[in-house]
Design a protein around this motif. Structure first.
Motif, PDB file in Angstrom:
ATOM      1  N   LEU A  37       0.834  -1.205   0.000  1.00 46.24           N
ATOM      2  CA  LEU A  37       0.000   0.000   0.000  1.00 46.24           C
ATOM      3  C   LEU A  37       0.868   1.255   0.000  1.00 46.24           C
ATOM      4  O   LEU A  37       0.543   2.255  -0.654  1.00 46.24           O
ATOM      5  CB  LEU A  37      -0.937   0.000   1.209  1.00 46.24           C
ATOM      6  N   GLU A  95     -10.349  -6.536  -0.861  1.00 47.02           N
ATOM      7  CA  GLU A  95     -10.755  -5.352  -0.129  1.00 47.02           C
ATOM      8  C   GLU A  95     -10.807  -4.178  -1.099  1.00 47.02           C
ATOM      9  O   GLU A  95      -9.952  -4.068  -1.994  1.00 47.02           O
ATOM     10  CB  GLU A  95      -9.777  -5.031   1.009  1.00 47.02           C
ATOM     11  N   ARG A  96     -11.802  -3.311  -0.909  1.00 46.02           N
ATOM     12  CA  ARG A  96     -11.831  -2.073  -1.689  1.00 46.02           C
ATOM     13  C   ARG A  96     -11.091  -1.002  -0.906  1.00 46.02           C
ATOM     14  O   ARG A  96     -11.336  -0.800   0.296  1.00 46.02           O
ATOM     15  CB  ARG A  96     -13.264  -1.650  -1.978  1.00 46.02           C
ATOM     16  N   LEU A  97     -10.169  -0.341  -1.576  1.00 50.63           N
ATOM     17  CA  LEU A  97      -9.406   0.742  -0.983  1.00 50.63           C
ATOM     18  C   LEU A  97     -10.058   2.064  -1.382  1.00 50.63           C
ATOM     19  O   LEU A  97     -10.299   2.303  -2.569  1.00 50.63           O
ATOM     20  CB  LEU A  97      -7.955   0.705  -1.479  1.00 50.63           C
ATOM     21  N   TRP A 103      -1.338   3.982  -1.707  1.00 49.02           N
ATOM     22  CA  TRP A 103      -2.662   3.795  -1.117  1.00 49.02           C
ATOM     23  C   TRP A 103      -2.591   3.567   0.395  1.00 49.02           C
ATOM     24  O   TRP A 103      -3.530   3.062   0.993  1.00 49.02           O
ATOM     25  CB  TRP A 103      -3.382   2.622  -1.791  1.00 49.02           C
ATOM     26  N   THR A 161     -10.927   4.871  -5.725  1.00 46.75           N
ATOM     27  CA  THR A 161     -10.937   3.495  -5.223  1.00 46.75           C
ATOM     28  C   THR A 161      -9.972   2.610  -6.008  1.00 46.75           C
ATOM     29  O   THR A 161      -9.648   2.880  -7.166  1.00 46.75           O
ATOM     30  CB  THR A 161     -12.344   2.875  -5.299  1.00 46.75           C
ATOM     31  N   ALA A 203      -5.480   4.911   2.478  1.00 48.56           N
ATOM     32  CA  ALA A 203      -6.831   4.529   2.072  1.00 48.56           C
ATOM     33  C   ALA A 203      -7.557   3.780   3.177  1.00 48.56           C
ATOM     34  O   ALA A 203      -6.948   3.045   3.968  1.00 48.56           O
ATOM     35  CB  ALA A 203      -6.777   3.675   0.813  1.00 48.56           C
ATOM     36  N   LYS A 204      -8.849   3.947   3.218  1.00 45.37           N
ATOM     37  CA  LYS A 204      -9.700   3.132   4.072  1.00 45.37           C
ATOM     38  C   LYS A 204      -9.878   1.776   3.407  1.00 45.37           C
ATOM     39  O   LYS A 204     -10.099   1.693   2.195  1.00 45.37           O
ATOM     40  CB  LYS A 204     -11.066   3.803   4.263  1.00 45.37           C
ATOM     41  N   ARG A 205      -9.760   0.715   4.171  1.00 42.03           N
ATOM     42  CA  ARG A 205      -9.879  -0.630   3.625  1.00 42.03           C
ATOM     43  C   ARG A 205     -11.245  -1.207   3.990  1.00 42.03           C
ATOM     44  O   ARG A 205     -11.605  -1.289   5.159  1.00 42.03           O
ATOM     45  CB  ARG A 205      -8.763  -1.522   4.165  1.00 42.03           C
ATOM     46  N   LEU A 265      -7.551  -4.238  -3.330  1.00 45.43           N
ATOM     47  CA  LEU A 265      -6.447  -5.016  -2.774  1.00 45.43           C
ATOM     48  C   LEU A 265      -6.818  -6.485  -2.900  1.00 45.43           C
ATOM     49  O   LEU A 265      -7.816  -6.929  -2.323  1.00 45.43           O
ATOM     50  CB  LEU A 265      -6.198  -4.646  -1.312  1.00 45.43           C
ATOM     51  N   VAL A 279      -2.326  -4.652  -5.825  1.00 39.96           N
ATOM     52  CA  VAL A 279      -3.250  -3.525  -5.820  1.00 39.96           C
ATOM     53  C   VAL A 279      -3.689  -3.332  -7.262  1.00 39.96           C
ATOM     54  O   VAL A 279      -2.861  -3.156  -8.161  1.00 39.96           O
ATOM     55  CB  VAL A 279      -2.596  -2.247  -5.269  1.00 39.96           C
ATOM     56  N   SER A 290      -9.559   6.079  -1.065  1.00 41.69           N
ATOM     57  CA  SER A 290      -8.624   7.138  -0.697  1.00 41.69           C
ATOM     58  C   SER A 290      -9.361   8.303  -0.042  1.00 41.69           C
ATOM     59  O   SER A 290     -10.590   8.412  -0.170  1.00 41.69           O
ATOM     60  CB  SER A 290      -7.876   7.633  -1.937  1.00 41.69           C
TER      61      SER A 290
END
Length: 520
Positions: free
Chosen positions: A169, A192-194, A174, A201, A177-179, A204, A263, A196
C-alpha cells in the motif's frame, strides 16, 4: 522470554511521537481476533501501558475510557467488540505458578489478552502470540519510541501478511486509504476495496500461495493435478497478457509475488447479470469476446517480473481428478456411502473415453472462471472493452468450449434454454466468420462434454465447501447445477456416463431410483 526482541525477521517501526503510537495501535486493532495474545515488553517507561490503553480504546470504541495500569490489580477486563479484553501486568508476579491463584486460564478464555512483563509468565505464555517490544532512544528525543514486532507460532504468518500489505500500500500510494472488506471466494483469496481520502478506489487482492494438500496420486496433491495456480504469478502473467490482447483486465498498480498481494484497478460493481437476471446485451458481448480470443493465435509463454510463466495444459488427468470430487464429496452429502473401487474405476474410465476426442482438438486460453461474478460491465468503454475480467489465475490451455459452457451454464445464475441456444449460435457464427472450416458438430459435442464435466466437478466442490470449509451457502446452487449436468449428459457422446449416473447416482440428474440398498 527476553525483554528485547532482536531477530532478523522482526518488524521494526519508528514511533517519533505519541500520535505515531496511537496510529500503531489503530493498525494492530485491524489485525486482532478473539483469543489473541499480545505480549508487551521493553524498557521501563517506554509506553507499554500507553499503547495498551490506546488499543483498548480503539477496540471498545470509547476514546475516553480510562483503562488504568493493572500493576496493582494484576488484571483488568473490558467488553470488546464481541469478546472480552484482558489487560494484565505481571510485574508483581514472582513465580509463574501464582497465575493459578488468579484463575488465569479461565479469565483469558476467548479473550484478547494484553500482557505487560510477559517474561514472568513462564510456560503460561501461549506459543501463538504477537510480541511487541518498546524501546527508548535518548539521542532521538524524549518522545521517540521504537516498536519491534515479532509473530510467534500462528501469528508469524499473520504478521507477515500485515507487513506485506502495508508495504504494498505504501509503494502503490494507497497507504492512507480506508480498507473495506468486499468478499472472499471459494478459495483462499480475499478482496478489499481501498478508498482514498479523495474518494478514489482501488482493489487489494490478497492471494497467498496455495497450500499443498495431502498427496492424492502421482506424488502430487489435488491442486497440482488439477492445474490450479500455485501463487499470484499466474494472475499477474495472465492479467498482462489479456491487456496486451486489448481485454479490460484490471491495471496492476503494484504487486508482490512473495507476499501474494496486488493492488488493482477497481472495475466497479456492475456485472453482466444483476438482480433482474442475465442481461442479453452484456452476455452477447461476453460471448463475442470469447469468440474473438478463440480465433487468435495466443501466446503460451508469458513474462512475469524477470521470469517466464508457462500456461499449464488442461489435460485428461486434471479433468478426471476434478470429476472425481462428485464421488468423494457430493455422494456422501446426499447420503450415499463411499463407492466400491469398481464403480469408481468404471466412472473414470468412461470419462477418459468421452474426453479423449475433445482433448485431441486445438486448445486456447481457457480462463476457467468465465462467468457472471467475474465479468464486470464497463459502460463507459467501447466495444469488447466493456467486459472487465477479474478472475483468471487458474487459466489453462484447454478446449474453447469450456469457457462458453462456464458462461452459459452459470452455477449462480438461471439462464433460459432459449438464451443459451441463441448465444451458442452467436458464438459459432463468429467462429465460422473467422474460420469457415470451423467444425460446429465437434464444437457442440465439446460443449456438452465440458458442460457435464464442469457440472460434475462443481457438484463435488460445492459439497466440499460445505462439509470441509464451513461454507453452506454454496449448497443453494446444487439444483441448478444438477440440471446442467442432465443437459450435458443428454448428448450422444455422453450416454455411457449418463447410464452410470442413472445406475449409481441418479440424484445428480434430478432422478430417483426405486428403493434399494444405499450404496454405489
Amino acid at each position: 522470554m527476553s525483554s528485547a526482541i532482536d531477530v532478523s525477521d522482526a518488524w521494526r517501526i519508528d514511533l517519533p511521537n505519541e500520535a505515531a503510537t496511537a496510529a500503531l495501535a489503530a493498525r494492530i486493532a485491524e489485525w486482532i481476533e478473539p483469543s489473541d495474545l499480545l505480549a508487551l515488553s521493553g524498557d521501563l517507561g517506554a509506553a507499554k501501558t500507553t499503547f495498551a490503553r490506546m488499543l483498548i480504546r480503539r477496540l471498545t470504541g470509547d476514546p475516553d475510557l480510562e483503562a488504568p495500569s493493572p500493576t496493582f490489580t494484576l488484571m483488568q477486563t473490558y467488553d470488546g467488540p464481541g469478546y472480552p479484553i484482558v489487560h494484565a501486568d505481571f510485574y508483581r508476579i514472582r513465580r509463574p505458578e501464582e497465575l493459578f491463584n488468579l484463575g488465569w486460564e479461565e479469565a483469558i478464555e476467548g479473550a484478547l489478552t494484553l500482557i505487560e512483563w510477559p517474561e514472568r509468565a513462564g510456560d503460561f505464555l501461549g506459543a501463538d502470540r504477537l510480541d511487541i517490544a518498546f524501546h527508548l532512544d535518548a539521542q532521538r528525543g524524549p518522545d521517540y519510541r521504537r516498536a519491534i514486532l515479532q509473530g510467534r507460532g500462528a501469528w508469524a504468518a499473520r504478521l507477515a501478511r500485515a507487513r506485506g500489505i502495508e508495504t504494498i500500500l505504501q509503494r502503490s500510494g494507497w497507504i492512507d486509504a480506508k480498507r473495506v472488506f468486499m468478499q472472499g471466494d471459494a478459495s483462499v483469496r480475499a478482496y478489499e476495496r481501498l478508498v482514498s481520502p479523495s474518494g478514489e478506489t482501488a482493489i487489494l487482492m490478497i492471494s497467498p500461495p496455495r497450500p499443498d494438500g495431502p498427496i492424492l496420486r502421482y506424488g502430487k496433491p489435488y491442486g497440482s493435478i488439477a492445474k490450479l495456480s500455485d501463487d499470484i504469478r499466474a494472475f499477474i502473467a495472465m492479467d498482462e497478457a489479456l491487456r496486451a490482447q486489448g481485454v479490460s483486465a484490471p491495471r496492476i498498480l503494484a504487486h508482490s509475488v512473495a507476499d501474494g498481494l496486488a493492488v488493482l484497478e477497481d472495475l466497479g460493481s456492475h456485472y453482466i447479470a444483476d438482480a433482474d437476471g442475465p442481461s442479453a446485451v452484456r452476455y452477447t458481448e461476453a460471448v463475442s469476446l470469447l469468440a474473438e480470443l478463440h480465433a487468435r493465435d495466443l501466446p503460451t509463454q508469458l513474462p512475469v517480473d524477470d521470469e517466464i510463466y508457462s500456461i499449464p495444459v488442461y489435460d485428461g488427468q486434471a479433468m478426471l481428478v476434478e470429476v472425481e470430487q462428485i464421488i468423494d464429496w457430493y455422494a456422501p452429502h446426499i447420503g450415499k456411502v463411499s463407492p466400491a473401487s469398481g464403480a469408481r474405476a468404471q466412472f473414470l474410465g468412461l470419462w477418459r473415453d468421452a474426453l479423449a476426442p475433445i482433448l485431441s482438438q486445438p486448445t486456447t486460453w481457457t480462463l476457467r472462471d468465465y462467468h457472471s461474478p467475474n465479468l464486470h460491465w464497463l459502460a463507459d468503454r467501447d466495444g469488447l472493452k466493456r467486459l472487465g475480467l477479474v478472475d483468471f489465475q487458474d487459466s489453462v490451455l484447454g478446449p474453447p468450449a469450456y469457457d462458453l459452457a462456464s458462461l452459459l451454464q452459470d452455477a449462480r445464475v438461471d439462464i433460459s434454454n432459449e438464451m443459451e441456444l441463441r448465444l451458442m449460435a452467436h458464438y459459432m457464427r463468429r467462429r465460422v466468420g473467422a474460420a469457415p472450416d470451423f467444425d460446429m458438430a465437434a464444437f457442440t459435442a465439446a460443449y456438452a462434454a465440458m458442460g457435464a464435466q464442469r457440472a460434475t466437478k462443481i457438484l463435488g466442490i460445492f459439497a466440499r465447501l460445505d462439509k470441509r470449509d464451513g461454507k453452506p451457502q454454496y449448497l443453494d446452487h446444487l439444483p441448478r447445477i444438477e440440471r446442467y449436468l442432465a443437459k450435458g449428459l443428454a448428448h450422444s457422446l455422453m450416454q455411457p456416463i449418463k447410464l452410470w449416473f442413472q445406475t449409481h447416482l441418479p440424484r445428480a440428474l434430478g432422478e430417483q431410483r426405486p428403493a434399494e440398498p444405499d450404496s454405489l
